[in-house]
Design a protein around this motif. Structure first.
Motif, PDB file in Angstrom:
ATOM      1  N   LEU A 200       0.809  -1.105  -0.065  1.00 20.66           N
ATOM      2  CA  LEU A 200      -0.181   0.120   0.009  1.00 20.66           C
ATOM      3  C   LEU A 200       0.782   1.360  -0.155  1.00 20.66           C
ATOM      4  CD1 LEU A 200      -2.637  -1.128   2.637  1.00 20.66           C
ATOM      5  CD2 LEU A 200      -2.948  -1.080   0.278  1.00 20.66           C
ATOM      6  N   ARG A 201       0.670   2.106  -0.934  1.00 21.85           N
ATOM      7  CA  ARG A 201       1.481   3.268  -1.324  1.00 21.85           C
ATOM      8  C   ARG A 201       1.031   4.469  -0.450  1.00 21.85           C
ATOM      9  NH1 ARG A 201       2.021   7.378  -5.042  1.00 21.85           N
ATOM     10  NH2 ARG A 201       0.203   6.529  -6.217  1.00 21.85           N
ATOM     11  N   THR A 202       1.531   5.080   0.481  1.00 20.14           N
ATOM     12  CA  THR A 202       1.113   6.314   0.931  1.00 20.14           C
ATOM     13  C   THR A 202       1.200   7.461   0.107  1.00 20.14           C
ATOM     14  OG1 THR A 202       1.857   5.639   3.234  1.00 20.14           O
ATOM     15  CG2 THR A 202       1.420   7.554   3.111  1.00 20.14           C
ATOM     16  N   VAL A 203      -0.017   8.143   0.027  1.00 16.03           N
ATOM     17  CA  VAL A 203       0.002   9.266  -0.875  1.00 16.03           C
ATOM     18  C   VAL A 203      -0.294  10.500  -0.232  1.00 16.03           C
ATOM     19  CG1 VAL A 203      -0.688   7.696  -2.910  1.00 16.03           C
ATOM     20  CG2 VAL A 203      -2.569   8.669  -1.268  1.00 16.03           C
ATOM     21  N   ARG A 204      -0.660  10.547   1.067  1.00 12.14           N
ATOM     22  CA  ARG A 204      -0.944  11.686   1.605  1.00 12.14           C
ATOM     23  C   ARG A 204      -0.792  11.573   3.269  1.00 12.14           C
ATOM     24  NH1 ARG A 204      -5.828  15.999   0.346  1.00 12.14           N
ATOM     25  NH2 ARG A 204      -5.847  17.140   2.177  1.00 12.14           N
ATOM     26  N   THR A 205      -0.384  12.445   3.899  1.00 12.54           N
ATOM     27  CA  THR A 205      -0.119  12.524   5.480  1.00 12.54           C
ATOM     28  C   THR A 205      -0.506  13.866   5.751  1.00 12.54           C
ATOM     29  OG1 THR A 205       2.050  12.888   5.538  1.00 12.54           O
ATOM     30  CG2 THR A 205       1.450  10.541   5.690  1.00 12.54           C
ATOM     31  N   GLU A 206      -1.085  13.995   7.161  1.00 12.99           N
ATOM     32  CA  GLU A 206      -1.283  15.215   7.808  1.00 12.99           C
ATOM     33  C   GLU A 206      -1.272  15.002   9.432  1.00 12.99           C
ATOM     34  OE1 GLU A 206      -5.286  16.408   4.874  1.00 12.99           O
ATOM     35  OE2 GLU A 206      -5.351  16.264   6.852  1.00 12.99           O
ATOM     36  N   ARG A 207      -0.661  15.928   9.892  1.00  9.31           N
ATOM     37  CA  ARG A 207      -0.745  15.972  11.356  1.00  9.31           C
ATOM     38  C   ARG A 207      -2.052  16.576  12.150  1.00  9.31           C
ATOM     39  NH1 ARG A 207       3.203  12.629  13.245  1.00  9.31           N
ATOM     40  NH2 ARG A 207       2.068  13.480  15.102  1.00  9.31           N
ATOM     41  N   HIS A 208      -2.566  16.021  13.043  1.00  7.97           N
ATOM     42  CA  HIS A 208      -3.512  16.487  13.721  1.00  7.97           C
ATOM     43  C   HIS A 208      -3.411  16.314  15.472  1.00  7.97           C
ATOM     44  CE1 HIS A 208      -6.294  17.108  10.410  1.00  7.97           C
ATOM     45  NE2 HIS A 208      -5.574  16.064   9.776  1.00  7.97           N
ATOM     46  N   ASP A 209      -2.236  17.036  15.611  1.00 10.13           N
ATOM     47  CA  ASP A 209      -1.803  16.679  17.148  1.00 10.13           C
ATOM     48  C   ASP A 209      -2.773  17.480  18.035  1.00 10.13           C
ATOM     49  OD1 ASP A 209       0.284  15.266  16.106  1.00 10.13           O
ATOM     50  OD2 ASP A 209       1.950  16.827  16.551  1.00 10.13           O
ATOM     51  N   GLN A 210      -3.347  18.534  17.564  1.00 12.92           N
ATOM     52  CA  GLN A 210      -4.231  19.308  18.295  1.00 12.92           C
ATOM     53  C   GLN A 210      -5.278  18.338  18.975  1.00 12.92           C
ATOM     54  OE1 GLN A 210      -3.676  22.055  20.364  1.00 12.92           O
ATOM     55  NE2 GLN A 210      -1.544  21.642  19.578  1.00 12.92           N
ATOM     56  N   ALA A 211      -6.036  17.319  17.850  1.00 17.32           N
ATOM     57  CA  ALA A 211      -6.948  16.830  18.259  1.00 17.32           C
ATOM     58  C   ALA A 211      -6.751  15.983  19.469  1.00 17.32           C
ATOM     59  CB  ALA A 211      -7.255  15.936  16.822  1.00 17.32           C
ATOM     60  N   MET A 212      -5.470  15.436  19.579  1.00 16.79           N
ATOM     61  CA  MET A 212      -4.843  14.647  20.892  1.00 16.79           C
ATOM     62  C   MET A 212      -5.311  15.636  22.077  1.00 16.79           C
ATOM     63  SD  MET A 212      -3.839  11.964  22.127  1.00 16.79           S
ATOM     64  CE  MET A 212      -3.061  11.027  20.660  1.00 16.79           C
ATOM     65  N   VAL A 213      -4.637  16.809  22.006  1.00 13.33           N
ATOM     66  CA  VAL A 213      -4.766  17.887  23.096  1.00 13.33           C
ATOM     67  C   VAL A 213      -6.066  17.971  23.590  1.00 13.33           C
ATOM     68  CG1 VAL A 213      -4.495  20.146  23.989  1.00 13.33           C
ATOM     69  CG2 VAL A 213      -2.724  18.977  22.642  1.00 13.33           C
ATOM     70  N   ARG A 214      -7.245  18.274  22.464  1.00 13.10           N
ATOM     71  CA  ARG A 214      -8.524  18.379  22.952  1.00 13.10           C
ATOM     72  C   ARG A 214      -9.181  17.074  23.483  1.00 13.10           C
ATOM     73  NH1 ARG A 214      -8.122  21.082  17.850  1.00 13.10           N
ATOM     74  NH2 ARG A 214      -8.734  19.269  16.413  1.00 13.10           N
ATOM     75  N   MET A 215      -8.865  16.103  22.950  1.00 13.32           N
ATOM     76  CA  MET A 215      -9.295  14.711  23.661  1.00 13.32           C
ATOM     77  C   MET A 215      -8.748  14.757  25.058  1.00 13.32           C
ATOM     78  SD  MET A 215      -9.371  10.728  22.429  1.00 13.32           S
ATOM     79  CE  MET A 215     -11.046  10.283  22.022  1.00 13.32           C
ATOM     80  N   LEU A 216      -7.621  14.960  25.264  1.00 17.51           N
ATOM     81  CA  LEU A 216      -7.227  15.125  26.789  1.00 17.51           C
ATOM     82  C   LEU A 216      -7.943  15.828  27.835  1.00 17.51           C
ATOM     83  CD1 LEU A 216      -3.367  14.732  26.213  1.00 17.51           C
ATOM     84  CD2 LEU A 216      -4.746  13.169  26.908  1.00 17.51           C
ATOM     85  N   ASP A 217      -8.183  17.199  27.123  1.00 19.70           N
ATOM     86  CA  ASP A 217      -9.196  18.194  27.556  1.00 19.70           C
ATOM     87  C   ASP A 217     -10.460  17.552  27.939  1.00 19.70           C
ATOM     88  OD1 ASP A 217      -6.932  19.963  27.508  1.00 19.70           O
ATOM     89  OD2 ASP A 217      -7.969  20.968  25.680  1.00 19.70           O
ATOM     90  N   GLN A 218     -11.090  16.825  27.175  1.00 20.47           N
ATOM     91  CA  GLN A 218     -12.072  16.264  27.404  1.00 20.47           C
ATOM     92  C   GLN A 218     -12.270  15.107  28.349  1.00 20.47           C
ATOM     93  OE1 GLN A 218     -14.388  14.556  23.716  1.00 20.47           O
ATOM     94  NE2 GLN A 218     -14.719  12.814  24.983  1.00 20.47           N
ATOM     95  N   ILE A 219     -11.437  14.416  28.333  1.00 22.63           N
ATOM     96  CA  ILE A 219     -11.067  13.270  29.220  1.00 22.63           C
ATOM     97  C   ILE A 219     -11.071  13.773  30.550  1.00 22.63           C
ATOM     98  CG2 ILE A 219      -9.879  11.355  30.064  1.00 22.63           C
ATOM     99  CD1 ILE A 219      -9.429  10.746  27.062  1.00 22.63           C
ATOM    100  N   GLU A 220     -10.221  14.982  30.762  1.00 22.17           N
ATOM    101  CA  GLU A 220      -9.990  15.349  32.149  1.00 22.17           C
ATOM    102  C   GLU A 220     -11.346  15.860  32.722  1.00 22.17           C
ATOM    103  OE1 GLU A 220      -6.550  18.179  34.135  1.00 22.17           O
ATOM    104  OE2 GLU A 220      -7.280  18.870  32.345  1.00 22.17           O
ATOM    105  N   ALA A 221     -12.074  16.808  31.710  1.00 26.84           N
ATOM    106  CA  ALA A 221     -13.457  17.244  32.478  1.00 26.84           C
ATOM    107  C   ALA A 221     -14.183  16.231  32.596  1.00 26.84           C
ATOM    108  CB  ALA A 221     -14.056  18.229  31.034  1.00 26.84           C
ATOM    109  N   ARG A 222     -14.514  15.158  31.944  1.00 22.47           N
ATOM    110  CA  ARG A 222     -15.285  14.099  32.170  1.00 22.47           C
ATOM    111  C   ARG A 222     -14.917  13.533  33.336  1.00 22.47           C
ATOM    112  NH1 ARG A 222     -18.742  11.896  28.023  1.00 22.47           N
ATOM    113  NH2 ARG A 222     -18.685  13.148  26.363  1.00 22.47           N
ATOM    114  N   LEU A 223     -13.464  13.085  33.707  1.00 26.64           N
ATOM    115  CA  LEU A 223     -13.133  12.718  34.694  1.00 26.64           C
ATOM    116  C   LEU A 223     -13.462  13.488  35.974  1.00 26.64           C
ATOM    117  CD1 LEU A 223      -9.664  11.051  34.172  1.00 26.64           C
ATOM    118  CD2 LEU A 223     -11.505   9.734  35.130  1.00 26.64           C
ATOM    119  N   GLN A 224     -13.448  14.724  36.158  1.00 26.14           N
ATOM    120  CA  GLN A 224     -13.555  15.421  37.147  1.00 26.14           C
ATOM    121  C   GLN A 224     -15.134  15.390  37.708  1.00 26.14           C
ATOM    122  OE1 GLN A 224     -12.291  19.389  35.923  1.00 26.14           O
ATOM    123  NE2 GLN A 224     -10.220  19.032  36.423  1.00 26.14           N
TER     124      GLN A 224
END
Length: 276
Positions: A200-224
């Motif tokens: 399988l030949r990779t033809v496109r990549t994108e970074r979405h690191d901020q999506a990880m930060v937003r999910m950590l925010d969500q988990i932290e809020a839900r945990l509280q």
């Protein structure tokens, strides 16, 4: 998850069962909401747009969970989606959700192993796999299965956790971190290399690191909130409320350091060779 578990550790099948049990639990649903991956349905829509899904094409959703992605694709893009998940509980929930949404005719959900997909060769136009390849014990075998079931010219769309395993802090290397899609995540370049090994030949990549930060925010809020309203349910499900803050802090620090992140990858299966 580790590709080759130590002799004293859990086997690949045991790790897959552990992950499947965790992700079909109500406690995880409380922590993560309707979409179990960074970026949620917004990133799923972006992935679908980049893939250019054609109406009535056949799509495979690998590790389909409770059917959120499959139902979104079937309802919005009018494709036919087969979802496969390791947990029978998830399969049943996805089937119920499809009936409730009036999409049973465009979706089919099956319990199966992503490393041994229960489908014939070359039957899908597109395959998607969100935040799951990082958990598969044998990633190369899973990649080979993606390639096997795709038609020539078919496309694979991944969104997944990326990590530099050698630099992960101790808080992100245990069994809980494996279930959280962190401990056996790989650098983006290694995912591309694994797919290349399957043709399988990779033809496109994108970074979405901020999506990880937003999910950590969500988990932290839900945990509280859950600490105050449903601590017993989380404890019964094996969530260590005392350890959770340190794990979240370690994850945030790893994202900031570039050790942990999230990415999108599109790969293609080559067209068949022309006669002569």
């Amino acid at each position: 998850m580790t590709g080759r578990a130590a002799p004293s550790g859990p086997s690949g099948d045991e790790l897959k069962t552990c992950c499947a049990d965790a992700y079909s639990s109500d406690a995880v649903a409380l922590l993560l909401g309707d979409s179990y991956h960074p970026g949620g349905t917004a990133l799923t829509r972006h992935l679908a747009d980049v893939l250019g899904l054609a109406e009535d094409s056949r799509v495979l959703d690998v590790a389909s969970g409770r059917g959120t992605t499959a139902l979104l694709l079937a309802g919005t893009y009018r494709v036919h989606v087969d979802g496969v998940d390791y947990a029978p509980a998830n399969t049943a929930l996805a089937q119920d959700a499809a009936r409730a949404a009036g999409l049973a005719g465009r979706t089919a959900f099956t319990t199966g192993d992503s490393e041994q997909l229960p489908y014939s060769d070359a039957v899908f136009d597109t395959a998607v796999c969100e935040c799951a390849l990082c958990t598969f014990p044998d990633k190369a075998r899973a990649a080979a299965e993606f390639a096997r079931v795709l038609k020539p010219g078919g496309r694979l769309g991944l969104t997944d956790v990326t990590a530099d395993p050698a630099r992960l802090p101790a808080e992100l290397t245990g069994l809980a971190a494996r279930i959280a899609c962190v401990a056996d995540a790989r650098p983006l370049e290694e995912y591309a290399a694994i797919l290349a090994g399957a043709g399988l030949r990779t033809v496109r990549t994108e970074r979405h690191d901020q999506a990880m930060v937003r999910m950590l925010d969500q988990i932290e809020a839900r945990l509280q909130l859950l600490r105050m309203t449903a601590a017993g349910r989380l404890t019964e499900a094996g969530v260590d409320l005392d350890a959770a803050p340190a794990v979240l802090a370690a994850a945030r620090a790893a994202v900031t350091a570039g050790t942990l992140g999230y990415a999108l990858l599109i790969a293609e299966k080559p067209e068949s060779c022309s006669p002569g």
